[in-house]
Design a protein around this motif. Structure first.
Motif, mmCIF file in Angstrom:
data_model
loop_
_atom_site.group_PDB
_atom_site.id
_atom_site.type_symbol
_atom_site.label_atom_id
_atom_site.label_comp_id
_atom_site.label_asym_id
_atom_site.label_seq_id
_atom_site.Cartn_x
_atom_site.Cartn_y
_atom_site.Cartn_z
ATOM 1 N N PRO A 64 -10.995 21.374 3.888
ATOM 2 C CA PRO A 64 -11.417 21.944 3.869
ATOM 3 C C PRO A 64 -13.002 21.471 4.058
ATOM 4 C CG PRO A 64 -10.419 23.561 2.370
ATOM 5 C CD PRO A 64 -9.854 22.000 2.817
ATOM 6 N N THR A 65 -12.794 20.522 3.455
ATOM 7 C CA THR A 65 -14.656 20.317 3.723
ATOM 8 C C THR A 65 -13.535 18.238 3.773
ATOM 9 O OG1 THR A 65 -14.359 18.746 1.425
ATOM 10 C CG2 THR A 65 -15.242 20.763 1.885
ATOM 11 N N LYS A 66 -15.268 17.447 4.408
ATOM 12 C CA LYS A 66 -15.276 16.243 4.609
ATOM 13 C C LYS A 66 -14.600 15.532 3.213
ATOM 14 C CE LYS A 66 -17.839 14.465 8.044
ATOM 15 N NZ LYS A 66 -19.234 13.921 8.301
ATOM 16 N N ALA A 67 -15.283 15.672 2.697
ATOM 17 C CA ALA A 67 -15.285 15.212 1.108
ATOM 18 C C ALA A 67 -13.431 15.084 1.118
ATOM 19 C CB ALA A 67 -16.050 15.384 -0.368
ATOM 20 N N ASP A 68 -12.680 15.926 1.241
ATOM 21 C CA ASP A 68 -10.769 16.139 0.757
ATOM 22 C C ASP A 68 -10.288 15.294 1.472
ATOM 23 O OD1 ASP A 68 -11.905 18.322 -1.050
ATOM 24 O OD2 ASP A 68 -11.992 20.010 0.465
ATOM 25 N N LEU A 69 -11.010 14.950 2.708
ATOM 26 C CA LEU A 69 -10.165 14.076 3.576
ATOM 27 C C LEU A 69 -10.863 12.391 2.861
ATOM 28 C CD1 LEU A 69 -11.413 14.612 7.319
ATOM 29 C CD2 LEU A 69 -8.744 14.708 6.501
ATOM 30 N N PHE A 70 -12.301 12.495 2.434
ATOM 31 C CA PHE A 70 -11.957 11.725 1.962
ATOM 32 C C PHE A 70 -11.084 11.150 1.142
ATOM 33 C CE2 PHE A 70 -14.505 7.779 -0.634
ATOM 34 C CZ PHE A 70 -14.364 7.113 0.388
ATOM 35 N N SER A 71 -11.766 11.909 0.424
ATOM 36 C CA SER A 71 -10.524 11.820 -1.254
ATOM 37 C C SER A 71 -8.959 11.618 -1.145
ATOM 38 C CB SER A 71 -10.356 13.060 -2.167
ATOM 39 O OG SER A 71 -9.805 12.366 -3.063
ATOM 40 N N SER A 72 -8.602 12.178 0.342
ATOM 41 C CA SER A 72 -7.128 12.427 0.012
ATOM 42 C C SER A 72 -6.752 10.977 1.041
ATOM 43 C CB SER A 72 -6.434 13.023 1.364
ATOM 44 O OG SER A 72 -6.765 14.374 0.819
ATOM 45 N N ILE A 73 -8.258 10.065 1.709
ATOM 46 C CA ILE A 73 -7.620 8.734 1.974
ATOM 47 C C ILE A 73 -7.155 7.878 1.427
ATOM 48 C CG2 ILE A 73 -8.861 6.796 2.850
ATOM 49 C CD1 ILE A 73 -10.128 9.130 4.799
ATOM 50 N N VAL A 74 -7.925 7.861 0.151
ATOM 51 C CA VAL A 74 -8.428 6.775 -0.954
ATOM 52 C C VAL A 74 -6.908 7.365 -2.018
ATOM 53 C CG1 VAL A 74 -9.390 6.022 -3.785
ATOM 54 C CG2 VAL A 74 -10.730 7.467 -1.898
ATOM 55 N N SER A 75 -6.772 8.368 -2.396
ATOM 56 C CA SER A 75 -5.084 8.747 -2.282
ATOM 57 C C SER A 75 -3.942 8.007 -1.788
ATOM 58 C CB SER A 75 -5.070 10.447 -2.565
ATOM 59 O OG SER A 75 -5.915 10.866 -3.717
ATOM 60 N N ASP A 76 -3.964 8.176 -0.902
ATOM 61 C CA ASP A 76 -2.611 7.982 0.153
ATOM 62 C C ASP A 76 -2.962 6.199 0.111
ATOM 63 O OD1 ASP A 76 -1.180 7.826 2.396
ATOM 64 O OD2 ASP A 76 -2.234 6.469 2.922
ATOM 65 N N ARG A 77 -4.314 5.127 -0.250
ATOM 66 C CA ARG A 77 -3.880 3.905 -0.101
ATOM 67 C C ARG A 77 -3.518 3.566 -1.510
ATOM 68 N NH1 ARG A 77 -8.663 2.547 1.986
ATOM 69 N NH2 ARG A 77 -7.316 2.393 4.001
ATOM 70 N N ILE A 78 -4.177 4.479 -3.120
ATOM 71 C CA ILE A 78 -3.415 4.175 -3.865
ATOM 72 C C ILE A 78 -1.931 4.309 -3.937
ATOM 73 C CG2 ILE A 78 -3.703 6.538 -4.738
ATOM 74 C CD1 ILE A 78 -4.653 2.664 -6.082
ATOM 75 N N SER A 79 -1.550 5.247 -3.461
ATOM 76 C CA SER A 79 -0.147 5.628 -3.436
ATOM 77 C C SER A 79 0.455 4.455 -3.146
ATOM 78 C CB SER A 79 0.189 7.316 -2.202
ATOM 79 O OG SER A 79 -0.446 7.957 -3.767
ATOM 80 N N ARG A 80 -0.043 4.107 -1.663
ATOM 81 C CA ARG A 80 0.843 2.462 -2.126
ATOM 82 C C ARG A 80 0.928 1.864 -2.024
ATOM 83 N NH1 ARG A 80 -1.708 2.293 4.332
ATOM 84 N NH2 ARG A 80 -2.083 4.339 5.220
ATOM 85 N N PHE A 81 0.434 0.949 -3.586
ATOM 86 C CA PHE A 81 -0.069 0.384 -3.512
ATOM 87 C C PHE A 81 1.231 0.296 -5.325
ATOM 88 C CE2 PHE A 81 -1.777 0.061 -8.649
ATOM 89 C CZ PHE A 81 -1.652 -1.771 -9.042
ATOM 90 N N PHE A 82 1.016 2.118 -5.718
ATOM 91 C CA PHE A 82 2.666 2.413 -6.504
ATOM 92 C C PHE A 82 3.644 2.127 -5.855
ATOM 93 C CE2 PHE A 82 -0.905 5.662 -8.192
ATOM 94 C CZ PHE A 82 -1.257 4.092 -9.230
ATOM 95 N N VAL A 83 4.156 2.291 -4.785
ATOM 96 C CA VAL A 83 5.239 2.018 -3.943
ATOM 97 C C VAL A 83 5.282 0.874 -3.531
ATOM 98 C CG1 VAL A 83 6.007 2.451 -1.784
ATOM 99 C CG2 VAL A 83 4.522 4.271 -2.566
ATOM 100 N N ALA A 84 4.606 0.116 -3.441
ATOM 101 C CA ALA A 84 4.921 -1.677 -3.288
ATOM 102 C C ALA A 84 4.976 -2.370 -4.467
ATOM 103 C CB ALA A 84 3.580 -2.574 -3.268
ATOM 104 N N LEU A 85 4.723 -1.367 -5.509
ATOM 105 C CA LEU A 85 5.006 -2.334 -6.638
ATOM 106 C C LEU A 85 6.690 -1.908 -7.183
ATOM 107 C CD1 LEU A 85 2.065 -1.196 -9.202
ATOM 108 C CD2 LEU A 85 2.865 -3.351 -9.018
ATOM 109 N N ASP A 86 7.453 -1.302 -7.076
ATOM 110 C CA ASP A 86 8.596 -0.333 -7.174
ATOM 111 C C ASP A 86 9.119 -0.978 -9.142
ATOM 112 O OD1 ASP A 86 11.702 -0.357 -7.508
ATOM 113 O OD2 ASP A 86 11.385 -2.162 -6.141
ATOM 114 N N GLN A 87 8.377 0.516 -9.272
ATOM 115 C CA GLN A 87 8.996 0.505 -10.880
ATOM 116 C C GLN A 87 9.467 0.010 -11.404
ATOM 117 O OE1 GLN A 87 6.454 3.573 -12.489
ATOM 118 N NE2 GLN A 87 5.584 4.307 -10.677
#
Length: 215
Positions: A64-87
């Motif tokens: 709905p907003t440009k801020a939502d887009l930016f927030s999703s970009i950050v979330s997407d990037r941090i999610s890759r960090f968790f995936v890369a760790l292979d807990q």
């Protein structure tokens, strides 16, 4: 000789549409490029929609907003960090190996060109758009620190290390790993470290840290 032409039949009905999750991923990727190339304020929603191959109506329905887009970009990037760790693999490692792996993944996330560009954007535009700093702090810094804090707490519970305050120790550990090289990259004084340099820094940081807290 008679040439035989085979006519491929097209399936009836409308072509298969992307699901919302796939569409979101395409939009996030397009927005990331726009923000990094043009800045947050100057990034055009129309250009993002066009690059993603969607209508602005679809984009606004999903973000709905440009801020939502930016927030999703950050979330997407941090999610890759968790995936890369292979807990699951991380949990089987000894404390030194686990810490080196954790720090390496964190270094690769935070000192990548993409993240450095994002940090520059947040610093440059957060006075006008405080929601950028809020999103970055909550989605990236708080979440990554919480993950590291939980890992440290688990090692304390296993009796492998001793820490008075795992939360504070996590912040210190993150700073030791990235502060100097990331700051130099953000200020364009040095290039971001490569994988070999990140691995070496993770090894040294783990060694220094564990000397102070290992049982």
């Amino acid at each position: 000789m008679v040439e035989i032409h085979i006519i491929e039949k097209r399936p009836r009905g409308r072509p298969q549409l992307r699901c919302d999750d796939d569409t979101k991923s395409v939009i996030i990727e397009a927005a990331d490029v726009q923000f990094r190339e043009n800045g947050y304020a100057a990034a055009s929603i129309n250009a993002i929609a066009q690059s993603a191959g969607v209508s602005t109506k679809t984009l606004y329905r999903l973000f709905p907003t440009k801020a939502d887009l930016f927030s999703s970009i950050v979330s997407d990037r941090i999610s890759r960090f968790f995936v890369a760790l292979d807990q699951s693999t991380l949990a089987t490692m000894d404390v030194r190996q686990g810490l080196e792996r954790l720090l390496t993944a964190y270094g690769m996330l935070t000192m990548s060109d993409d993240t450095v560009d994002m940090m520059r954007l947040v610093i440059a535009e957060s006075d006008r758009f405080p929601e950028l700093a809020t999103s970055f702090y909550e989605k990236a810094i708080v979440r990554s620190n919480a993950f590291m804090e939980n890992w440290l707490t688990t090692q304390c519970e296993r009796g492998l290390i001793r820490l008075e305050d795992p939360h504070m120790a996590s912040g210190m550990l993150r700073g030791m790993m990235i502060m100097e090289p990331q700051r130099a990259a953000i200020l364009r004084q040095l290039p971001a470290p490569n994988i070999a340099e990140i691995n070496r820094r993770a090894r040294i940081c783990a060694e220094v840290f564990l000397k102070g807290c290992q049982v």
